[in-house]
Scaffold this motif. Sequence first.
Motif, PDB file in Angstrom:
ATOM      1  N   LYS A  91      30.108   4.252  29.787  1.00 25.00           N
ATOM      2  CA  LYS A  91      30.834   3.773  28.606  1.00 25.00           C
ATOM      3  C   LYS A  91      31.066   2.262  28.676  1.00 25.00           C
ATOM      4  O   LYS A  91      30.908   1.556  27.686  1.00 25.00           O
ATOM      5  N   GLN A  92      31.445   1.776  29.843  1.00 27.73           N
ATOM      6  CA  GLN A  92      31.706   0.340  30.011  1.00 27.73           C
ATOM      7  C   GLN A  92      30.491  -0.413  30.540  1.00 27.73           C
ATOM      8  O   GLN A  92      30.547  -1.620  30.702  1.00 27.73           O
ATOM      9  N   ASN A  93      29.408   0.311  30.821  1.00 31.15           N
ATOM     10  CA  ASN A  93      28.174  -0.285  31.344  1.00 31.15           C
ATOM     11  C   ASN A  93      28.448  -1.143  32.580  1.00 31.15           C
ATOM     12  O   ASN A  93      28.074  -2.307  32.646  1.00 31.15           O
ATOM     13  N   LYS A  94      29.124  -0.528  33.547  1.00 32.16           N
ATOM     14  CA  LYS A  94      29.452  -1.269  34.766  1.00 32.16           C
ATOM     15  C   LYS A  94      29.167  -0.427  35.994  1.00 32.16           C
ATOM     16  O   LYS A  94      29.163   0.798  35.956  1.00 32.16           O
ATOM     17  N   ASP A  95      28.913  -1.136  37.091  1.00 33.50           N
ATOM     18  CA  ASP A  95      28.763  -0.540  38.405  1.00 33.50           C
ATOM     19  C   ASP A  95      29.994  -0.903  39.222  1.00 33.50           C
ATOM     20  O   ASP A  95      30.569  -1.976  39.061  1.00 33.50           O
ATOM     21  N   VAL A  96      30.388   0.003  40.119  1.00 33.93           N
ATOM     22  CA  VAL A  96      31.533  -0.233  40.984  1.00 33.93           C
ATOM     23  C   VAL A  96      31.064  -0.099  42.431  1.00 33.93           C
ATOM     24  O   VAL A  96      30.284   0.793  42.761  1.00 33.93           O
ATOM     25  N   TYR A  97      31.536  -0.996  43.272  1.00 33.50           N
ATOM     26  CA  TYR A  97      31.149  -1.044  44.678  1.00 33.50           C
ATOM     27  C   TYR A  97      32.397  -1.096  45.545  1.00 33.50           C
ATOM     28  O   TYR A  97      33.438  -1.581  45.125  1.00 33.50           O
ATOM     29  N   MET A  98      32.268  -0.626  46.781  1.00 35.27           N
ATOM     30  CA  MET A  98      33.237  -0.907  47.832  1.00 35.27           C
ATOM     31  C   MET A  98      32.562  -1.899  48.772  1.00 35.27           C
ATOM     32  O   MET A  98      31.397  -1.726  49.123  1.00 35.27           O
ATOM     33  N   VAL A  99      33.321  -2.930  49.138  1.00 39.66           N
ATOM     34  CA  VAL A  99      32.784  -4.009  49.965  1.00 39.66           C
ATOM     35  C   VAL A  99      33.694  -4.180  51.179  1.00 39.66           C
ATOM     36  O   VAL A  99      34.922  -4.258  51.037  1.00 39.66           O
ATOM     37  N   ALA A 100      33.103  -4.238  52.366  1.00 42.44           N
ATOM     38  CA  ALA A 100      33.867  -4.428  53.600  1.00 42.44           C
ATOM     39  C   ALA A 100      34.409  -5.844  53.675  1.00 42.44           C
ATOM     40  O   ALA A 100      33.743  -6.799  53.266  1.00 42.44           O
ATOM     41  N   LEU A 101      35.593  -5.972  54.228  1.00 37.98           N
ATOM     42  CA  LEU A 101      36.181  -7.280  54.534  1.00 37.98           C
ATOM     43  C   LEU A 101      36.279  -7.379  56.044  1.00 37.98           C
ATOM     44  O   LEU A 101      36.736  -6.444  56.713  1.00 37.98           O
ATOM     45  N   ARG A 102      35.839  -8.499  56.578  1.00 36.81           N
ATOM     46  CA  ARG A 102      35.777  -8.664  58.029  1.00 36.81           C
ATOM     47  C   ARG A 102      36.373  -9.993  58.464  1.00 36.81           C
ATOM     48  O   ARG A 102      36.294 -10.977  57.747  1.00 36.81           O
ATOM     49  N   ASP A 103      36.938  -9.979  59.655  1.00 37.50           N
ATOM     50  CA  ASP A 103      37.355 -11.187  60.355  1.00 37.50           C
ATOM     51  C   ASP A 103      36.346 -11.323  61.481  1.00 37.50           C
ATOM     52  O   ASP A 103      36.463 -10.638  62.501  1.00 37.50           O
ATOM     53  N   GLY A 104      35.320 -12.125  61.240  1.00 37.43           N
ATOM     54  CA  GLY A 104      34.177 -12.128  62.143  1.00 37.43           C
ATOM     55  C   GLY A 104      33.448 -10.810  61.952  1.00 37.43           C
ATOM     56  O   GLY A 104      33.078 -10.450  60.852  1.00 37.43           O
ATOM     57  N   LYS A 105      33.303 -10.048  63.019  1.00 36.67           N
ATOM     58  CA  LYS A 105      32.652  -8.731  62.918  1.00 36.67           C
ATOM     59  C   LYS A 105      33.659  -7.598  62.797  1.00 36.67           C
ATOM     60  O   LYS A 105      33.293  -6.464  62.526  1.00 36.67           O
ATOM     61  N   LYS A 106      34.944  -7.897  63.004  1.00 31.30           N
ATOM     62  CA  LYS A 106      35.985  -6.869  62.991  1.00 31.30           C
ATOM     63  C   LYS A 106      36.352  -6.496  61.553  1.00 31.30           C
ATOM     64  O   LYS A 106      36.712  -7.342  60.742  1.00 31.30           O
ATOM     65  N   ILE A 108      38.607  -5.446  58.677  1.00 27.53           N
ATOM     66  CA  ILE A 108      40.043  -5.619  58.428  1.00 27.53           C
ATOM     67  C   ILE A 108      40.487  -4.986  57.113  1.00 27.53           C
ATOM     68  O   ILE A 108      41.674  -4.872  56.841  1.00 27.53           O
ATOM     69  N   GLY A 109      39.544  -4.588  56.285  1.00 33.00           N
ATOM     70  CA  GLY A 109      39.898  -3.981  55.009  1.00 33.00           C
ATOM     71  C   GLY A 109      38.671  -3.828  54.137  1.00 33.00           C
ATOM     72  O   GLY A 109      37.540  -3.881  54.626  1.00 33.00           O
ATOM     73  N   TYR A 110      38.913  -3.651  52.857  1.00 32.28           N
ATOM     74  CA  TYR A 110      37.819  -3.473  51.907  1.00 32.28           C
ATOM     75  C   TYR A 110      38.314  -3.837  50.517  1.00 32.28           C
ATOM     76  O   TYR A 110      39.520  -3.963  50.283  1.00 32.28           O
ATOM     77  N   TYR A 111      37.369  -4.032  49.621  1.00 32.36           N
ATOM     78  CA  TYR A 111      37.767  -4.236  48.240  1.00 32.36           C
ATOM     79  C   TYR A 111      36.830  -3.523  47.292  1.00 32.36           C
ATOM     80  O   TYR A 111      35.722  -3.157  47.648  1.00 32.36           O
ATOM     81  N   GLU A 112      37.366  -3.296  46.104  1.00 33.31           N
ATOM     82  CA  GLU A 112      36.619  -2.663  45.028  1.00 33.31           C
ATOM     83  C   GLU A 112      36.155  -3.773  44.089  1.00 33.31           C
ATOM     84  O   GLU A 112      36.936  -4.605  43.672  1.00 33.31           O
ATOM     85  N   LYS A 113      34.866  -3.770  43.812  1.00 32.23           N
ATOM     86  CA  LYS A 113      34.267  -4.803  42.968  1.00 32.23           C
ATOM     87  C   LYS A 113      33.593  -4.149  41.779  1.00 32.23           C
ATOM     88  O   LYS A 113      32.811  -3.219  41.939  1.00 32.23           O
TER      89      LYS A 113
END
Length: 139
Positions: A91-106, A108-113
Amino acid sequence: MTGECEKYAAFFQSVIDQDRCAVVICNLGHEIIYMNPAAIEHYKKWGGAKLIGQNLLHCHNGESQKRIEQVVTWFAEAPDHNLVYTFHNEKQNKDVYMVALRDGKKLIGYYEKHEFRNPETMEMYEMPHAAAGCQEKKS
């Protein structure tokens, strides 16, 4: 390195804040720690800025919760596990992703894009008076 990051923190935050699409950032406990202005607007009927500090899993059904946990586990397995396509909203013609957040290689979290597939409607180098939000396809 920490001093360098702090020196540029306003720049990094501005990149996220100026994104016309929703960005929701979570720590590894699934706590929503940041929502850009587009996300606050996008999720306003569910609380908007009041969602900050809440557990993201509480905003999803059981199947989605399981998927989120699987993705975070996969992110933790290797430093090159950083992007997962999670959903297409026709309906909105969009894709949603989860993306890792890192401090170096560690991890630390994630975000929705969110990424909309609609072509840009603004003319090249057009400088409108008011910023337009993410262009959503009207049905």
